[in-house]
Design a protein around this motif. Structure first.
Motif, PDB file in Angstrom:
ATOM      1  N   GLY A 174       0.731  -1.373   0.101  1.00  0.00           N
ATOM      2  CA  GLY A 174      -0.037  -0.065  -0.003  1.00  0.00           C
ATOM      3  C   GLY A 174       0.865   1.191   0.155  1.00  0.00           C
ATOM      4  N   GLU A 175       2.112   1.164  -0.183  1.00  0.00           N
ATOM      5  CA  GLU A 175       2.944   2.134  -0.217  1.00  0.00           C
ATOM      6  C   GLU A 175       3.474   2.693  -1.460  1.00  0.00           C
ATOM      7  N   GLY A 176       2.926   2.040  -2.499  1.00  0.00           N
ATOM      8  CA  GLY A 176       3.528   2.074  -3.773  1.00  0.00           C
ATOM      9  C   GLY A 176       4.987   1.598  -4.178  1.00  0.00           C
ATOM     10  N   VAL A 177       5.435   0.857  -3.319  1.00  0.00           N
ATOM     11  CA  VAL A 177       6.882   0.415  -3.161  1.00  0.00           C
ATOM     12  C   VAL A 177       6.646  -1.221  -3.106  1.00  0.00           C
ATOM     13  N   ARG A 178       7.436  -1.679  -4.149  1.00  0.00           N
ATOM     14  CA  ARG A 178       7.480  -3.379  -4.011  1.00  0.00           C
ATOM     15  C   ARG A 178       8.326  -3.694  -2.891  1.00  0.00           C
ATOM     16  N   GLN A 179       7.944  -4.515  -1.973  1.00  0.00           N
ATOM     17  CA  GLN A 179       8.696  -5.064  -0.947  1.00  0.00           C
ATOM     18  C   GLN A 179       8.683  -6.493  -1.069  1.00  0.00           C
ATOM     19  N   TYR A 180       9.831  -7.211  -0.296  1.00  0.00           N
ATOM     20  CA  TYR A 180      10.219  -8.483  -0.774  1.00  0.00           C
ATOM     21  C   TYR A 180      10.426  -9.259   0.632  1.00  0.00           C
ATOM     22  N   GLU A 181       9.993 -10.611   0.520  1.00  0.00           N
ATOM     23  CA  GLU A 181      10.324 -11.237   1.712  1.00  0.00           C
ATOM     24  C   GLU A 181      10.471 -12.797   1.422  1.00  0.00           C
ATOM     25  N   LEU A 182      11.500 -13.485   2.129  1.00  0.00           N
ATOM     26  CA  LEU A 182      11.636 -14.919   1.949  1.00  0.00           C
ATOM     27  C   LEU A 182      10.539 -15.442   2.232  1.00  0.00           C
ATOM     28  N   ILE A 183       9.859 -16.501   1.347  1.00  0.00           N
ATOM     29  CA  ILE A 183       8.969 -17.289   1.381  1.00  0.00           C
ATOM     30  C   ILE A 183       9.496 -18.524   2.328  1.00  0.00           C
ATOM     31  N   GLY A 184       8.611 -18.660   3.472  1.00  0.00           N
ATOM     32  CA  GLY A 184       9.097 -19.758   4.259  1.00  0.00           C
ATOM     33  C   GLY A 184       8.413 -20.915   3.857  1.00  0.00           C
ATOM     34  N   THR A 185       8.288 -21.978   4.773  1.00  0.00           N
ATOM     35  CA  THR A 185       7.714 -23.141   4.438  1.00  0.00           C
ATOM     36  C   THR A 185       6.173 -23.024   4.035  1.00  0.00           C
ATOM     37  N   GLN A 186       5.397 -21.993   4.754  1.00  0.00           N
ATOM     38  CA  GLN A 186       3.960 -21.761   4.457  1.00  0.00           C
ATOM     39  C   GLN A 186       3.947 -20.458   3.989  1.00  0.00           C
ATOM     40  N   PRO A 187       2.951 -20.155   3.018  1.00  0.00           N
ATOM     41  CA  PRO A 187       2.529 -18.978   2.259  1.00  0.00           C
ATOM     42  C   PRO A 187       2.008 -18.040   3.661  1.00  0.00           C
ATOM     43  N   HIS A 188       2.178 -16.779   3.424  1.00  0.00           N
ATOM     44  CA  HIS A 188       1.343 -16.079   4.288  1.00  0.00           C
ATOM     45  C   HIS A 188       0.871 -14.714   3.746  1.00  0.00           C
ATOM     46  N   HIS A 189      -0.354 -14.353   4.456  1.00  0.00           N
ATOM     47  CA  HIS A 189      -0.817 -13.073   3.820  1.00  0.00           C
ATOM     48  C   HIS A 189      -0.996 -11.982   4.723  1.00  0.00           C
ATOM     49  N   HIS A 190      -1.634 -10.842   4.236  1.00  0.00           N
ATOM     50  CA  HIS A 190      -1.789  -9.611   4.963  1.00  0.00           C
ATOM     51  C   HIS A 190      -3.064  -8.872   4.881  1.00  0.00           C
ATOM     52  N   LEU A 191      -3.581  -8.628   5.823  1.00  0.00           N
ATOM     53  CA  LEU A 191      -4.654  -7.444   5.837  1.00  0.00           C
ATOM     54  C   LEU A 191      -4.084  -6.314   6.347  1.00  0.00           C
ATOM     55  N   ILE A 192      -4.302  -5.034   5.565  1.00  0.00           N
ATOM     56  CA  ILE A 192      -3.761  -3.822   5.566  1.00  0.00           C
ATOM     57  C   ILE A 192      -4.785  -2.900   5.602  1.00  0.00           C
ATOM     58  N   CYS A 193      -4.912  -1.947   6.800  1.00  0.00           N
ATOM     59  CA  CYS A 193      -5.750  -0.989   7.094  1.00  0.00           C
ATOM     60  C   CYS A 193      -5.055   0.215   6.213  1.00  0.00           C
ATOM     61  N   GLN A 194      -6.183   0.615   5.364  1.00  0.00           N
ATOM     62  CA  GLN A 194      -5.758   1.989   4.691  1.00  0.00           C
ATOM     63  C   GLN A 194      -6.109   3.061   5.391  1.00  0.00           C
ATOM     64  N   ARG A 195      -6.542   3.238   6.644  1.00  0.00           N
ATOM     65  CA  ARG A 195      -6.484   4.285   7.216  1.00  0.00           C
ATOM     66  C   ARG A 195      -5.365   4.476   8.220  1.00  0.00           C
ATOM     67  N   CYS A 196      -5.138   3.459   9.299  1.00  0.00           N
ATOM     68  CA  CYS A 196      -4.096   3.512  10.353  1.00  0.00           C
ATOM     69  C   CYS A 196      -2.811   2.812   9.805  1.00  0.00           C
ATOM     70  N   GLY A 197      -2.713   2.160   8.917  1.00  0.00           N
ATOM     71  CA  GLY A 197      -1.829   1.297   8.331  1.00  0.00           C
ATOM     72  C   GLY A 197      -1.350   0.067   9.029  1.00  0.00           C
ATOM     73  N   VAL A 198      -2.149  -0.381   9.881  1.00  0.00           N
ATOM     74  CA  VAL A 198      -2.010  -1.641  10.743  1.00  0.00           C
ATOM     75  C   VAL A 198      -1.945  -2.985   9.848  1.00  0.00           C
ATOM     76  N   THR A 199      -1.069  -3.779  10.009  1.00  0.00           N
ATOM     77  CA  THR A 199      -0.941  -5.023   9.024  1.00  0.00           C
ATOM     78  C   THR A 199      -1.167  -6.120   9.876  1.00  0.00           C
ATOM     79  N   ILE A 200      -2.199  -6.933   9.792  1.00  0.00           N
ATOM     80  CA  ILE A 200      -2.697  -8.187  10.163  1.00  0.00           C
ATOM     81  C   ILE A 200      -2.312  -9.379   9.439  1.00  0.00           C
ATOM     82  N   ASP A 201      -1.559 -10.501   9.905  1.00  0.00           N
ATOM     83  CA  ASP A 201      -1.090 -11.704   9.508  1.00  0.00           C
ATOM     84  C   ASP A 201      -2.379 -12.444   8.996  1.00  0.00           C
TER      85      ASP A 201
END
Length: 150
Positions: free
Chosen positions: A80-107
């Motif tokens: 949501g910041e307009g910048v590509r971000q990278y992360e190692l993929i672990g053994t299990q894929p994971h995802h994020h819920l991102i609040c567009q107002r306060c910016g909190v990220t929930i796994d």
């Protein structure tokens, strides 16, 4: 940034399983991602690697990241910041819920998206690759009628 031997061996094994040669550049990028806390931009990875390897070229980091993403070893997401971000993929894929107002990220656990994957396959014949997914909206606290008390 120097990782331990066990971690380095695991990263080397991951490269070999993906059919890639183990090169110093690939190991440097993977080690930077492993040392980082969560998501990192390409520039952050480049800066971290340059501390130990000052002659590394920025385009080498970008090419390496693109190849690692293509092979499924690294996930790329715009949180949501307009910048590509990278992360190692672990053994299990994971995802994020991102609040567009306060910016909190929930796994978000991968199991939540499994019914969507199945439905896309059944109805559309589409095998969705959702290794690292970001869903934008409003968290409970930021919703107009939401409250933080449960």
């Amino acid at each position: 940034m120097s990782g331990d031997v066990q971690e380095d061996n695991a990263l080397q094994d991951a490269l070999r399983r993906a059919g890639l040669r183990v090169t110093p550049q690939r190991m440097m990028v993977l080690a930077a991602l492993a040392a980082g806390e969560g998501h990192m931009t390409a520039d952050e990875i480049f800066d971290l690697v340059r501390r130990e390897y000052p002659f590394l070229n920025r385009s080498t980091v970008y090419r390496t990241l693109d190849r690692l993403v293509e092979l499924g070893l690294v996930a790329v997401t715009d949180l949501g910041e307009g910048v590509r971000q990278y992360e190692l993929i672990g053994t299990q894929p994971h995802h994020h819920l991102i609040c567009q107002r306060c910016g909190v990220t929930i796994d978000l656990a991968d199991e939540v998206l499994q019914p969507l994957r199945a439905r896309l396959q059944e109805e559309y014949g589409f095998a969705a690759r959702m290794d690292h997914f970001a869903i934008f909206g409003l968290c409970r606290v930021c919703q107009p009628d939401g409250s933080s008390d449960d």
